[in-house]
Design an enzyme around this catalytic site. Structure first.
Site, PDB file in Angstrom:
ATOM      1  N   ASP A 155      -2.590  -4.896   0.477  1.00 36.42           N
ATOM      2  CA  ASP A 155      -2.143  -6.187   1.006  1.00 36.42           C
ATOM      3  C   ASP A 155      -2.921  -6.632   2.237  1.00 36.42           C
ATOM      4  O   ASP A 155      -3.296  -7.808   2.355  1.00 36.42           O
ATOM      5  CB  ASP A 155      -0.640  -6.184   1.268  1.00 36.42           C
ATOM      6  CG  ASP A 155      -0.151  -4.989   2.060  1.00 36.42           C
ATOM      7  OD1 ASP A 155      -0.969  -4.175   2.550  1.00 36.42           O
ATOM      8  OD2 ASP A 155       1.085  -4.841   2.190  1.00 36.42           O
ATOM      9  N   GLN A 195       0.813  -1.204   0.000  1.00 35.05           N
ATOM     10  CA  GLN A 195       0.000   0.000   0.000  1.00 35.05           C
ATOM     11  C   GLN A 195       0.857   1.269   0.000  1.00 35.05           C
ATOM     12  O   GLN A 195       2.060   1.241   0.236  1.00 35.05           O
ATOM     13  CB  GLN A 195      -0.917   0.015   1.226  1.00 35.05           C
ATOM     14  CG  GLN A 195      -1.996  -1.056   1.190  1.00 35.05           C
ATOM     15  CD  GLN A 195      -2.976  -0.910   2.336  1.00 35.05           C
ATOM     16  OE1 GLN A 195      -2.903  -1.634   3.310  1.00 35.05           O
ATOM     17  NE2 GLN A 195      -3.894   0.024   2.217  1.00 35.05           N
ATOM     18  N   HIS A 196       0.190   2.378  -0.288  1.00 32.80           N
ATOM     19  CA  HIS A 196       0.671   3.748  -0.044  1.00 32.80           C
ATOM     20  C   HIS A 196       1.737   4.267  -0.990  1.00 32.80           C
ATOM     21  O   HIS A 196       2.043   5.451  -0.967  1.00 32.80           O
ATOM     22  CB  HIS A 196       1.234   3.908   1.379  1.00 32.80           C
ATOM     23  CG  HIS A 196       0.406   3.348   2.461  1.00 32.80           C
ATOM     24  ND1 HIS A 196      -0.933   3.614   2.592  1.00 32.80           N
ATOM     25  CD2 HIS A 196       0.720   2.525   3.490  1.00 32.80           C
ATOM     26  CE1 HIS A 196      -1.404   2.989   3.652  1.00 32.80           C
ATOM     27  NE2 HIS A 196      -0.425   2.308   4.207  1.00 32.80           N
TER      28      HIS A 196
END
Length: 463
Positions: free
Chosen positions: A224, A71-72
């Site tokens: 995830d 992520q991110h």
């Protein structure tokens, strides 16, 4: 139903599992490494996906595929779809000051209410602010912003049109400019960070399909943690994942809005929400204790189980390289309550396990404050393979613990989403756990343990 493929494009590697879409039965799998570092050319992800797919026998016979990913991260594309600069990953902390500035400008309460998050260096919005301040030329060239799993899904589709970029709610909810309650982007926050508007991926429904190579359907994918939750089919249980870092999360019907920033108000992969707490210190606490004692992880487990609950008052504060929850980036680890009587190898091993788990128990308390109460805990991740961790966890958490057999939970969740896409049903299919039966653990709470850990940890909090 035919075969389905699930992909876990993580920080370290790309893993592919291919399963029977009806039963979840494993058929074949593949893996390829990603390069080290906190920034990377996304082309490495694409190359790893091709290698992992080849090792898994390709997409022959596969009817649907979904990609879950770290992520991110920040992937910036120019108007022609070319990558502007190497992608910044979630674990790149150069945007820490940008995060502090964004919080100061609007206030933590405003961010929590708007997007369910209070900016920290992990989130995409802070990386965009860093880009605007430190690489204004690259910021100006940025016509579209997407996440790692969005970019891979786009590449897999074969499209070169930026308008075909797509994501899902779970990954979008970790950007810092997406409101999971209304399922809309907060473009004002994007502009505040980047300095101008940009194209953002369309947020697809949980089981939306798009055409892929050779007629294979492509699912929307997921972040995830959301994919792991889907792979576990955790129901109402809280999941505690013990990897390099630790996460505590659970499915919820309500989006969290925690102005302390401890609980991130993420969305999940089913249309609901996934409030989540992240700590920096999990499995590496056990690694450090094993090095201190000159033993392997198996012997560390044996030593910990040979000590009495509570380690005779020895308390291990596990902030080995700072901590995220609580936000103590400069803290260090420590031992408290050390005496001649309790200074044994067994007690040190036990204190390390109890200290690591006590840090995660803070996450359970934070979720409870947001209305998510743990009736049981699913324990996953590398450190969950330790017998001591599994047996001590219920005594620390105060609830029964279920330890599923080790498996590729993120890739399994992506595969289950692909089967959902293929079925066209209202809910994902019910699969038996492909990793095998879970083991159940119960133990009475260790008196005073959580209180001792809180007291020792409080010494590091600002006064």
């Amino acid at each position: 139903m035919g075969l389905v493929a699930g992909v876990d494009s993580s920080t370290q590697s790309c893993k592919v599992v291919i399963r029977d879409g009806s039963t979840g039965r494993p058929v074949r799998s593949g893996r390829a490494d990603h390069p080290d570092g906190t920034e990377t050319d996304p082309a490495h992800w694409w190359a790893a996906l091709q290698k992992a797919l080849d090792e898994a026998g390709g997409l022959d016979g596969v009817d649907a595929i979904s990609i879950a990913g770290q992520q991110h991260g920040m992937v910036c594309l120019d108007e022609d779809g070319a990558v502007v600069r190497p992608a910044l990953l979630w674990n790149d902390t150069r945007s820490a000051q940008a995060a502090a500035d964004l919080v100061a400008e609007l206030g933590a309460d405003h961010w929590a209410d708007a997007v369910g998050l209070v900016p920290v260096a992990s989130f995409t919005v802070t990386k965009l602010r860093w880009l605007a301040e430190h690489e204004p030329g690259n910021a100006a060239r940025t016509a579209a912003v997407c996440l790692p799993h969005d970019w891979l899904t786009w590449k897999l589709s074969g499209s070169t049109d930026l308008a075909d970029l797509a994501t899902d709610r779970s990954d979008a909810s970790g950007t810092g400019y997406f409101d999971g309650r209304s399922d809309t982007y907060r473009r004002d926050l994007l502009v505040r960070a980047l300095g101008h508007d940009a194209l953002l991926p369309e947020v697809a429904a949980p089981a939306a399909a798009r055409p892929g190579p050779g007629g294979v359907l492509i699912g929307p994918g997921a972040g995830d943690n959301a994919a792991a939750s889907l792979g576990l089919d955790a129901g109402g249980d809280v999941v505690v994942s013990l990897g390099t870092s630790g996460t505590v999360f659970a499915r919820s019907e309500h989006r969290a809005a925690d102005p302390t920033g401890v609980v991130a108000g993420f969305s999940d992969a089913t249309g609901a929400f996934l409030p989540l707490v992240c700590t920096l210190n999990a499995a590496r606490v056990l690694d450090a204790a094993a090095r201190m004692l000159g033993v392997g992880l198996g012997e560390l487990s044996d030593l910990a189980l040979a000590a009495p609950p509570g380690a005779e008052g020895l308390t291990f504060v596990p902030y080995l390289e700072g901590e995220r929850t609580p936000d103590l980036p400069d803290a260090t680890g420590a031992l408290h309550g050390l005496t001649l009587a309790n200074s044994t190898r067994e007690n040190l091993a036990r204190a390390a396990v109890e200290g690591m788990l006590s840090g995660l128990a803070v996450g359970l308390e934070a979720l409870a404050a947001q209305g998510v109460h743990a009736e049981g805990v699913r324990l996953i991740g590398g450190a969950a393979r330790s017998e001591a961790v599994r047996r001590i966890a219920p005594a620390v958490f105060g609830v029964p613990v279920l330890a599923p057999a080790p498996g590729e939970r993120v890739a399994d969740g992506a595969a289950r989403q692909a089967a959902w896409v293929l079925s066209g049903a209202d809910a994902p299919p019910q699969w038996a756990d492909p990793a095998g039966a879970a083991e159940s653990y119960e133990a009475p709470p260790t008196p005073g343990l959580r209180e001792r850990h809180a007291e020792a940890s409080a010494k590091y909090l600002p006064r």
